[in-house]
Write a protein that holds these residues in place. Structure first.
Motif, PDB file in Angstrom:
ATOM      1  N   SER A   1       0.831  -1.192   0.000  1.00 64.08           N
ATOM      2  CA  SER A   1       0.000   0.000   0.000  1.00 64.08           C
ATOM      3  C   SER A   1       0.872   1.250   0.000  1.00 64.08           C
ATOM      4  CB  SER A   1      -0.916   0.008   1.223  1.00 64.08           C
ATOM      5  OG  SER A   1      -1.464   1.295   1.424  1.00 64.08           O
TER       6      SER A   1
ATOM      7  N   GLN B   1      -5.846  -9.114   1.549  1.00 63.34           N
ATOM      8  CA  GLN B   1      -7.265  -9.379   1.738  1.00 63.34           C
ATOM      9  C   GLN B   1      -8.047  -9.061   0.475  1.00 63.34           C
ATOM     10  OE1 GLN B   1      -8.437  -7.041   5.111  1.00 63.34           O
ATOM     11  NE2 GLN B   1      -7.105  -8.132   6.555  1.00 63.34           N
ATOM     12  N   SER B   2      -9.234  -9.659   0.388  1.00 67.64           N
ATOM     13  CA  SER B   2     -10.094  -9.425  -0.765  1.00 67.64           C
ATOM     14  C   SER B   2     -10.563  -7.980  -0.818  1.00 67.64           C
ATOM     15  CB  SER B   2     -11.306 -10.363  -0.700  1.00 67.64           C
ATOM     16  OG  SER B   2     -12.262 -10.000  -1.672  1.00 67.64           O
ATOM     17  N   GLN B   3     -11.303  -7.549   0.201  1.00 62.88           N
ATOM     18  CA  GLN B   3     -11.800  -6.177   0.331  1.00 62.88           C
ATOM     19  C   GLN B   3     -12.565  -5.703  -0.899  1.00 62.88           C
ATOM     20  OE1 GLN B   3     -11.988  -4.779   3.041  1.00 62.88           O
ATOM     21  NE2 GLN B   3     -10.500  -5.885   4.301  1.00 62.88           N
TER      22      GLN B   3
ATOM     23  N   TYR C   1     -15.149  -3.982  -3.131  1.00 62.09           N
ATOM     24  CA  TYR C   1     -15.839  -2.688  -3.041  1.00 62.09           C
ATOM     25  C   TYR C   1     -15.286  -1.789  -1.933  1.00 62.09           C
ATOM     26  CZ  TYR C   1     -19.355  -4.838  -6.073  1.00 62.09           C
ATOM     27  OH  TYR C   1     -19.989  -5.468  -7.114  1.00 62.09           O
ATOM     28  N   SER C   2     -14.094  -2.050  -1.459  1.00 60.28           N
ATOM     29  CA  SER C   2     -13.531  -1.257  -0.369  1.00 60.28           C
ATOM     30  C   SER C   2     -13.182   0.160  -0.840  1.00 60.28           C
ATOM     31  CB  SER C   2     -12.262  -1.923   0.177  1.00 60.28           C
ATOM     32  OG  SER C   2     -11.581  -1.057   1.058  1.00 60.28           O
ATOM     33  N   VAL C   3     -13.780   1.162  -0.178  1.00 59.65           N
ATOM     34  CA  VAL C   3     -13.435   2.544  -0.478  1.00 59.65           C
ATOM     35  C   VAL C   3     -12.081   2.892   0.127  1.00 59.65           C
ATOM     36  CG1 VAL C   3     -14.146   4.948  -0.182  1.00 59.65           C
ATOM     37  CG2 VAL C   3     -15.855   3.185  -0.658  1.00 59.65           C
ATOM     38  N   ASN C   4     -11.746   2.273   1.270  1.00 59.95           N
ATOM     39  CA  ASN C   4     -10.431   2.511   1.873  1.00 59.95           C
ATOM     40  C   ASN C   4      -9.309   2.119   0.920  1.00 59.95           C
ATOM     41  OD1 ASN C   4     -11.475   3.516   4.250  1.00 59.95           O
ATOM     42  ND2 ASN C   4     -11.388   1.552   5.338  1.00 59.95           N
ATOM     43  N   GLU C   5      -9.494   0.991   0.233  1.00 59.45           N
ATOM     44  CA  GLU C   5      -8.470   0.562  -0.724  1.00 59.45           C
ATOM     45  C   GLU C   5      -8.367   1.550  -1.887  1.00 59.45           C
ATOM     46  OE1 GLU C   5      -6.760  -2.731  -1.235  1.00 59.45           O
ATOM     47  OE2 GLU C   5      -7.106  -3.301   0.852  1.00 59.45           O
TER      48      GLU C   5
ATOM     49  N   LYS D   1     -12.790  -1.495  -6.327  1.00 63.43           N
ATOM     50  CA  LYS D   1     -11.879  -2.521  -5.819  1.00 63.43           C
ATOM     51  C   LYS D   1     -12.529  -3.870  -6.036  1.00 63.43           C
ATOM     52  CE  LYS D   1      -8.549  -4.520  -3.588  1.00 63.43           C
ATOM     53  NZ  LYS D   1      -9.082  -5.869  -3.875  1.00 63.43           N
TER      54      LYS D   1
ATOM     55  N   CYS E   1     -12.291  -8.355  -6.088  1.00 64.45           N
ATOM     56  CA  CYS E   1     -12.351  -9.304  -4.966  1.00 64.45           C
ATOM     57  C   CYS E   1     -11.067 -10.073  -4.714  1.00 64.45           C
ATOM     58  CB  CYS E   1     -13.512 -10.268  -5.169  1.00 64.45           C
ATOM     59  SG  CYS E   1     -13.403 -11.249  -6.669  1.00 64.45           S
TER      60      CYS E   1
END
Length: 458
Positions: free
Chosen positions: A164, A173-175, A177-181, A208, A210
């Motif tokens: 990151s 991790q999959s995450q 639809y993560s907005v943080n990613e 993001k 899967c």
């Protein structure tokens, strides 16, 4: 083809005095961009006279070697053809050499000025004319998935997810639809957005996906299918270039990680009549669409087994077809169901469309759309009827039936009379020869897994 007006070149150069060179690009069978680089002083000449490239550019395998079995190499003298600019594709490449380079898509001509038979873009043009004869205009949107990969390799030389840019931690991790990613990779994604705006590529959404380091970018829907595929090809180059600029690698391999989700290309398609009305919309508001939509679905399902070679064009493509990872392995369809091969998304009846979910991100966009439009035309022409729409988990209800064999996929394509008629026998001869030779070369390689499993134990 008509020679484009050189005024486009001169206006562009006046507006961009910083540009020193221009890449003249053409997309080969694999969707790999090849071509020549010219100085700004020679751009006008490319417009007025075209440039010469050998026809064998469409005989190249993924390594850039000419596949002589196609007949486009030395057997034909490895002769040149004229390539001419595609109007509207001359754009800067802001990630290249501090913005001092530009790019321009080209198309190859036959001696009589018609499109070259083995060029994928011309094969797609052929399908559009077949639908035009029915007074139908396809509207399409393309979704492409890709991975960001760390330029530092893991032990054994294998790829690994990136660290990151914010936390320095490696993605694990999959995450979905993560907005943080999205926030963590914001610099990269914003640079992609800015470059796409500079190139007038119609980006719609970013999300993001899967798996660690996996993202999806969607292009806006529109009625110019050729432009949509041009945009998809150019977007791949853009994403790879911006990723390098930010210290990553980007890959559209169908299956870069054995135990993670693959990269797919999903295509949304509707059809408009002469009045601009969507012929997939049902007059009675049926959520499954009109009779014409059902004919189109039936044609796609019937041709799907023979089209796999175009949806999955190389060795790695078939790694993606594994259960439980949202990759359809059976010709199925249904309403708002992501376990089927052809999904009818929810939404207003007037916007009714189908979503084709089978192809990998490594598929050539022109050939993918050519196969899909050929299937749609096949179903409409024959007034075919699809099987009942699937409700629930299609993976639990149907055993895999689409081939996961590269060899069989090529055989099925060769045996399909309807696809031979649609795509053209001359093109299929080149495509099949190219793919079979690459497969033969791949089969000569012994993997590390085979050594580990079998060297001492058999």
């Amino acid at each position: 083809m008509t020679a484009p007006n050189a005024d486009e070149a001169n206006t562009f150069l006046e507006q961009h005095p910083e540009i020193t060179s221009i890449d003249l690009l053409i997309s080969d069978l694999n969707g790999v961009l090849r071509g020549k680089r010219v100085s700004r002083e020679n751009l006008e000449k490319a417009y007025t006279q075209g440039i010469n490239l050998p026809a064998s550019v469409f005989a190249l395998d993924i390594l850039g070697n000419t596949v002589e079995e196609t007949g486009l190499g030395l057997d034909s003298g490895d002769a040149d053809r004229v390539c001419r600019p595609l109007p509207g594709t001359l754009m800067p490449t802001p990630w290249r050499r501090q913005g001092r380079q530009a790019q321009l898509l080209m198309a190859m001509e036959e001696a009589d000025g018609s499109g070259f038979f083995a060029e994928p873009r011309h094969v797609l043009e052929r399908q559009l004319k077949r639908l035009e004869a029915r007074r139908l205009t396809p509207v399409v949107a393309v979704e492409m998935e890709f991975y960001l990969v760390d330029r530092e390799r893991a032990e054994g030389g294998m790829i690994q997810p990136p660290r990151s840019p914010v936390t320095g931690e490696r993605a694990s991790q999959s995450q979905l639809y993560s907005v943080n990613e999205l926030d963590e990779y914001a610099d990269f994604l914003e640079a992609v957005q800015a470059a796409a705006e500079a190139q007038q590529l119609p980006l719609d959404t970013m999300l993001k996906e899967c798996a660690p380091g996996q993202f999806e970018i969607t292009l806006k829907h529109g009625p110019d299918v050729l432009a949509a595929c041009d945009a998809a090809v150019l977007l791949k180059r853009l994403i790879k270039g911006v990723a390098q600029h930010h210290g990553f690698e980007a890959t559209f391999m169908a299956k870069p990680y054995g135990l993670e989700a693959g990269n797919g290309t999903h295509v949304h398609i509707s059809l408009l009549d002469d009045s601009g009305d969507n012929v997939f919309a049902a007059a009675d508001g049926d959520v499954l669409g009109s009779t014409t939509l059902k004919h189109a679905v039936a044609g796609l399902l019937e041709q799907m087994p023979a089209s796999v070679a175009l949806f999955a064009p190389n060795l790695n493509s078939f790694r993606r077809f594994q259960p439980g990872l949202y990759v359809p392995m059976t010709p199925t369809w249904g309403f708002d169901n992501r376990s089927v091969a052809i999904r009818i998304p929810s939404g207003p009846n007037a916007a009714r469309r189908l979503e084709h979910r089978v192809a990998g991100a490594d598929a050539n966009p022109y050939l993918l759309l050519a196969a899909l439009l050929a299937g749609i035309e096949h179903g409409i022409a024959g007034e075919l009827t699809p099987p009942p729409a699937v409700t629930g988990n299609a993976y639990d209800q149907f055993a895999p039936s689409l081939t996961n064999s590269w060899r069989q996929a090529l055989d099925l394509l060769e045996e399909s009379e309807s696809l031979r008629e649609a795509l053209g026998q001359d093109f299929l001869t080149v495509f099949l020869a190219n793919r079979r030779v690459e497969r033969s070369q791949a089969m000569q390689e012994v993997s590390q897994l085979e050594i580990d499993w079998y060297l001492r134990h058999v």
